[in-house]
Write a protein that holds these residues in place. Structure first.
Motif, PDB file in Angstrom:
ATOM      1  N   LYS A 373       0.182  -1.380  -0.035  1.00 42.51           N
ATOM      2  CA  LYS A 373      -0.244   0.100  -0.333  1.00 42.51           C
ATOM      3  C   LYS A 373       0.298   1.608   0.084  1.00 42.51           C
ATOM      4  N   ARG A 374       2.086   1.094   1.010  1.00 43.71           N
ATOM      5  CA  ARG A 374       3.159   2.720   1.033  1.00 43.71           C
ATOM      6  C   ARG A 374       3.650   3.007  -0.453  1.00 43.71           C
ATOM      7  N   LEU A 375       4.001   1.690  -1.197  1.00 44.37           N
ATOM      8  CA  LEU A 375       4.208   1.653  -2.509  1.00 44.37           C
ATOM      9  C   LEU A 375       3.596   2.253  -3.654  1.00 44.37           C
ATOM     10  N   LEU A 376       2.791   1.683  -3.460  1.00 46.19           N
ATOM     11  CA  LEU A 376       0.803   2.648  -4.587  1.00 46.19           C
ATOM     12  C   LEU A 376       1.713   4.242  -4.119  1.00 46.19           C
ATOM     13  N   GLY A 379       3.980   5.714  -5.262  1.00 45.29           N
ATOM     14  CA  GLY A 379       4.022   5.641  -6.978  1.00 45.29           C
ATOM     15  C   GLY A 379       5.672   5.025  -7.131  1.00 45.29           C
ATOM     16  N   ARG A 380       5.496   4.060  -6.214  1.00 43.42           N
ATOM     17  CA  ARG A 380       7.299   3.444  -6.565  1.00 43.42           C
ATOM     18  C   ARG A 380       6.542   1.727  -6.717  1.00 43.42           C
ATOM     19  N   SER A 381       7.947   0.872  -7.270  1.00 42.40           N
ATOM     20  CA  SER A 381       7.322  -0.159  -8.118  1.00 42.40           C
ATOM     21  C   SER A 381       8.680  -0.524  -8.017  1.00 42.40           C
ATOM     22  N   ALA A 386      13.444  -9.123  -6.243  1.00 48.85           N
ATOM     23  CA  ALA A 386      13.924  -9.012  -4.746  1.00 48.85           C
ATOM     24  C   ALA A 386      12.803  -9.100  -4.169  1.00 48.85           C
ATOM     25  N   LEU A 387      11.479  -8.831  -4.485  1.00 52.43           N
ATOM     26  CA  LEU A 387      10.303  -9.553  -3.939  1.00 52.43           C
ATOM     27  C   LEU A 387       9.924 -10.566  -3.442  1.00 52.43           C
ATOM     28  N   LEU A 398      11.225   0.273   0.643  1.00 56.38           N
ATOM     29  CA  LEU A 398      10.443   2.074   0.491  1.00 56.38           C
ATOM     30  C   LEU A 398      11.385   2.390   0.402  1.00 56.38           C
ATOM     31  N   ARG A 399      13.162   1.667   0.806  1.00 59.50           N
ATOM     32  CA  ARG A 399      14.083   2.508   0.674  1.00 59.50           C
ATOM     33  C   ARG A 399      14.833   2.814  -0.299  1.00 59.50           C
TER      34      ARG A 399
END
Length: 400
Positions: A373-376, A379-381, A386-387, A398-399
């Motif tokens: 949710k925070r990535l959305l 606006g970051r993919s 890594a996922l 997130l960093r």
């Protein structure tokens, strides 16, 4: 502006009127609801309330006294009969109310199985209102046989409750898999396995020919001729936006009451929010059926009624309780072309269109949901490789 009337006393309506008072609006507020109960939570109806783990009073969003204490005229059991947009009045309970601004928060109504195939028989239920659940609750006793038509979230939540209570549960789904419209095959398979592990029988690619019984349902005849015995039936085949009153009033309706980015309808004095509202979203028209949308959009409409001029641009999120597993979803998976599966002690499915991250299904994985949710919101993919690596600390994404 002195008089605001809100039609629809559900989550969106209750949120809108409360926000108006928080913002300092001192005029008249009237909240009108068709049901006799004050605004209440709907999600627990098919879960905790049906299980008997939650009382009716605990469903209420606020104590009924809240509305009087905040000078909100709460009119219950009061369907609106007519709206005169020219005069800016409406008729309810034989009385005429004037408004300076009007809001529709009428929500959605469940689809019923057609009467022509037995949908009107006693023992055929839907899940939407308090009275719906109260009507079916006596059937939830161990050993009884229930057939649930529709393998969506509502039907599956009811199936989970029934299985927990010891009923014999069958789910019918016409599509090749459950949750086909809303989830990837990976999520469908995980939820399917979860239910079968609790003794639920799921029949996919299976059509219903008719419901058997003279006055009360006794069984369901499938399209291949098979007869399933049933003591009662639950239809979980979706909902439609409650737009009939808006249509009669001449408002623009297109899969919901059409509103602009600020929640205003085709009439400058009338607004809409929640399940009934179709709003512009990234180049298309969107209608979201979720608690969070009902709250956020209604509160934004309250601000805009008072002149804020803010556009609505949500990051949608949803949840569904299936047994002891909470499925949490952030984003919309529309247009995805691949799914990245992350398996640790929990499981999550990450949707991508090319390299663009669209949404995540977190199956009992609150951290994956919060990070997704925070990535959305940012606006970051994230990097897909890594996922998929269970050794990756999600918060590090997130960093990145």
């Amino acid at each position: 502006m002195n008089r605001i009337v809100v039609i629809g006393a559900g989550q969106a309506g209750a949120s809108l009127v409360a926000k108006l008072r928080v913002l300092g609006f001192g005029g008249q507020i009237t909240l009108i609801g068709e049901e006799p109960a004050p605004p209440y939570q709907r999600p627990p109806l098919s879960k905790a309330y049906l299980l008997g783990d939650m009382t009716q009073e605990r469903l209420f969003l606020r104590p009924e006294s809240f509305y009087a204490e905040h000078q909100i005229d709460l009119q219950l059991g009061a369907p609106v009969e007519h709206i005169d947009r020219g005069e800016q009045t409406l008729r309810v309970g034989g009385k005429v109310l004037a408004y300076d601004a009007l809001a529709f928060t009428t929500g959605a109504i469940p689809r019923h199985l057609p009467a022509t195939i037995g949908g009107a028989l006693s023992g055929v239920h839907v899940v939407r209102t308090l009275s719906d659940v109260d009507a079916m609750a006596p059937n939830f006793t161990a050993g009884r046989r229930v057939v649930i038509v529709g393998g969506g979230y509502i039907g599956l939540e009811a199936a989970a409750v029934a299985a927990k209570l010891g009923l014999h549960v069958t789910v019918l789904e016409m599509a090749p898999r459950i949750l086909q419209r809303v989830a990837a095959p990976e999520t469908s398979a995980a939820i399917h396995a979860l239910h079968e592990g609790h003794g639920v029988r799921i029949l996919v690619s299976t059509g219903l020919d008719r419901i058997e019984g003279e006055t009360h349902v006794t069984g369901l005849r499938l399209d291949d001729g098979t007869l399933l015995d049933a003591d009662f039936v639950i239809a979980g085949i979706g909902v439609t936006p409650a737009t009939a009153l808006a249509e009669r009033a001449g408002l623009m309706v297109e899969n919901g009451i059409k509103v602009d980015a600020q929640g205003r309808t085709s009439d400058a004095h009338i607004w809409a929010a929640g399940d009934c509202a179709a709003f512009p979203y990234r180049g298309t028209s969107m209608r979201l059926e979720s608690v969070q949308n009902a709250i956020d959009q209604a509160e934004l409409v309250a601000e805009n009624m008072l002149g804020a001029g803010k556009d609505y641009d949500p990051v949608p999120w949803f949840w569904s309780d299936q047994y002891d597993m909470k499925l949490q979803i952030a984003g919309l998976n529309t247009g995805y072309d691949r799914v990245v599966v992350r398996q640790t002690d929990a499981r999550s499915h990450w949707y991508f269109a090319g390299e663009k991250f669209l949404a995540v299904d977190a199956l009992g994985d609150a951290r994956a949901f919060m990070v997704g949710k925070r990535l959305l919101e940012m606006g970051r993919s994230p990097d897909a490789q890594a996922l998929a690596d269970p050794q990756t600390d999600l918060k590090s994404l997130l960093r990145a």
